[in-house]
Scaffold this motif. Structure first.
Motif, mmCIF file in Angstrom:
data_model
loop_
_atom_site.group_PDB
_atom_site.id
_atom_site.type_symbol
_atom_site.label_atom_id
_atom_site.label_comp_id
_atom_site.label_asym_id
_atom_site.label_seq_id
_atom_site.Cartn_x
_atom_site.Cartn_y
_atom_site.Cartn_z
ATOM 1 N N ASN A 196 0.801 -1.220 0.000
ATOM 2 C CA ASN A 196 0.000 0.000 0.000
ATOM 3 C C ASN A 196 0.837 1.273 0.000
ATOM 4 O O ASN A 196 0.302 2.374 -0.178
ATOM 5 N N VAL A 197 2.136 1.149 0.203
ATOM 6 C CA VAL A 197 2.985 2.330 0.374
ATOM 7 C C VAL A 197 2.957 3.231 -0.862
ATOM 8 O O VAL A 197 2.769 4.449 -0.755
ATOM 9 N N LYS A 198 3.140 2.660 -2.034
ATOM 10 C CA LYS A 198 3.181 3.471 -3.253
ATOM 11 C C LYS A 198 1.859 4.194 -3.504
ATOM 12 O O LYS A 198 1.861 5.422 -3.717
ATOM 13 N N PRO A 199 0.715 3.512 -3.498
ATOM 14 C CA PRO A 199 -0.535 4.245 -3.733
ATOM 15 C C PRO A 199 -0.854 5.265 -2.648
ATOM 16 O O PRO A 199 -1.458 6.300 -2.934
ATOM 17 N N VAL A 200 -0.466 4.985 -1.407
ATOM 18 C CA VAL A 200 -0.676 5.982 -0.360
ATOM 19 C C VAL A 200 0.156 7.223 -0.652
ATOM 20 O O VAL A 200 -0.328 8.362 -0.577
ATOM 21 N N GLY A 201 1.428 7.021 -1.017
ATOM 22 C CA GLY A 201 2.274 8.158 -1.358
ATOM 23 C C GLY A 201 1.724 8.947 -2.526
ATOM 24 O O GLY A 201 1.763 10.189 -2.537
ATOM 25 N N GLU A 202 1.191 8.253 -3.519
ATOM 26 C CA GLU A 202 0.618 8.938 -4.674
ATOM 27 C C GLU A 202 -0.615 9.740 -4.290
ATOM 28 O O GLU A 202 -0.869 10.817 -4.862
ATOM 29 N N TYR A 203 -1.364 9.261 -3.300
ATOM 30 C CA TYR A 203 -2.528 10.027 -2.845
ATOM 31 C C TYR A 203 -2.088 11.254 -2.047
ATOM 32 O O TYR A 203 -2.690 12.325 -2.163
ATOM 33 N N VAL A 204 -1.026 11.112 -1.251
ATOM 34 C CA VAL A 204 -0.474 12.285 -0.553
ATOM 35 C C VAL A 204 -0.009 13.321 -1.578
ATOM 36 O O VAL A 204 -0.168 14.529 -1.369
#
Length: 326
Positions: free
Chosen positions: A139-147
Motif C-alpha cells: 500500500n505504500v506506493k498508492p498511499v504516497g501517490e494520494y499524498v
C-alpha cells in the motif's frame, strides 16, 4: 492459512538477527508490541487500497487549532485555517501506527512551538495495520501517490511544493518518497526518512523506494540498519548515529529491533529544539571511532540539517534523553 502461519510464528520467543537463506519469513515488530509477519518469498502482494478518500485522512494543525485538528481533503480544505504562505510539515507514520501516536503528536507540538507553520499528520492506519507486513508494504506506493494529490491541491491554493517538508518513519519514509515522486506541481522541498523500512524493498531500484531524487533535499537517519531499516545510503545526506545499526544505546537486548527502529524518531523529535546532533563525514563507524575522520566536514542531523549537506555522516549519542552530545 496465512493467519495459521502467523500464529505459529508469533509464538516464538525471540528473533534471530537476520533471516537465513532458507527462511521465508521474518517477524516485524508493531508499535503495540505485537509481532507481525513478513513473508520474504511472496513479496508481490496487491494493494488493498480501494477507497483512498476514507482510508487515508489528513489532519491539519496550526497555532490557531493546535489541539483540535481539522480534517482536510484532496480538493476540499473544509474551512481549515490553512495558510499557503507558511511552511507545510507532513508527518507520516509507519507499520501498525497511526497519526495520533505519541511521537507524531509530539512532533506536531514541537513544530508549532518553534515555527508558525501548517502541520499535516497523515493517517493511513487501515492500509498499514497488518498483520501481514506484505499487505502494508504493497500500500505504500498508492498511499504516497494520494499524498501527492494533496501536495498538488494545496499548490492550487497558492502553496509552493518547495516549501513542504515530509517526515516519515519506516514505511512512512517511503510514503514521503512516493509523494515526492508523484507530485506534478514541482519538486518537494525536503524529505526526512527516519529509518526507512528495509524488508521487501530493493536498494537497486530507486523507483521503488525513498531516493535522493524525491525532493530537493533528502536526509536519512539510520538506527536499525541492516535489519528493519536500510543500511546503504538513500539520500543526499545519510546519518548513522552510533553506527546506524541496532542495538542502539539504551535499548537493552532489543531482540526485535523495535527500540532501535524507534530511536530515529526520538532523535528527530529532540532535534526540533536542538542543533547539537553534530556528525562527522566518514566512510565507516570504525574509522569514526578511531578518529580517522576527525578533520572531516560536519553536518547537523535532524530538523536543523543544512540542505546543502552531502555524504555519509556518523555521530555518537547517549542512551537516554537528551540524546545529543554536541
Amino acid at each position: 492459512m496465512k493467519f495459521l502461519v502467523l500464529l505459529g510464528v508469533v509464538c516464538l520467543t525471540a528473533v534471530n538477527a537476520a533471516p537465513t537463506s532458507d527462511q521465508g519469513w521474518i517477524v516485524i515488530p508493531g508499535v503495540d508490541g505485537k509481532r507481525n509477519l513478513a513473508l520474504l518469498d511472496v513479496p508481490d502482494f496487491k494493494t488493498d487500497l480501494t477507497d483512498p478518500y476514507t482510508q487515508i485522512t489528513f489532519h491539519l494543525y496550526t497555532r490557531s487549532n493546535r489541539n483540535t485538528p481539522v480534517q482536510i481533503f484532496v480538493n476540499n480544505l473544509n474551512g481549515a485555517p490553512f495558510d499557503a504562505a507558511k511552511a507545510n510539515k507532513f508527518v507520516i507514520h509507519g507499520f501498525t501506527s497511526n497519526a495520533f501516536d505519541g511521537w507524531a503528536i509530539s512532533f506536531k507540538d514541537m513544530f508549532l512551538d518553534q515555527e508558525d507553520c501548517n502541520v499535516i499528520c497523515v493517517d493511513w492506519s487501515e492500509p498499514a495495520q497488518g498483520p501481514l507486513y506484505n499487505e502494508a508494504k504493497a500500500n505504500v506506493k498508492p498511499v504516497g501517490e494520494y499524498v501527492a494529490q494533496l501536495h498538488d491541491f494545496l499548490a492550487s491554493n497558492g502553496h509552493s511544493v518547495g516549501n513542504s517538508h515530509c517526515i516519515g518513519h519506516s514505511l512512512g519514509a517511503h510514503v514521503c518518497g512516493f509523494s515526492g515522486k508523484a507530485s506534478s506541481t514541482g519538486t518537494l522541498g525536503r524529505v526526512t526518512g527516519m529509518d526507512p523500512a528495509l524488508p521487501l524493498f530493493s536498494y537497486d531500484d530507486p523507483s521503488t523506494r525513498l531516493a535522493s531524487t524525491d525532493a530537493s533535499y533528502v536526509d536519512v537517519i539510520h538506527t536499525c540498519a541492516g535489519w528493519l531499516g536500510f543500511e546503504r545510503p538513500l539520500g543526499h545526506a545519510d546519518f548513522y548515529p552510533n553506527g546506524g545499526s541496532f542495538v542502539q544505546p539504551g535499548c537493552g537486548e532489543d531482540l526485535t529491533g523495535s527500540c532501535s527502529h524507534a530511536r530515529s524518531h526520538d532523535f528527530f523529535l529532540e532535534s526540533i529544539t536542538s542543533n547539537q546532533f553534530v556528525a562527522k563525514e566518514c566512510d565507516t563507524w570504525d574509522n569514526f571511532l578511531s578518529g580517522a575522520c576527525a578533520g572531516a566536514s560536519e553536518a547537523i542531523m535532524g530538523n536543523p540539517s543544512n540542505t546543502n549537506s552531502r555524504g555519509t555522516f556518523y555521530l555518537a549519542t547517549s542512551g537516554s534523553s537528551p540524546f545529543a552530545l554536541g
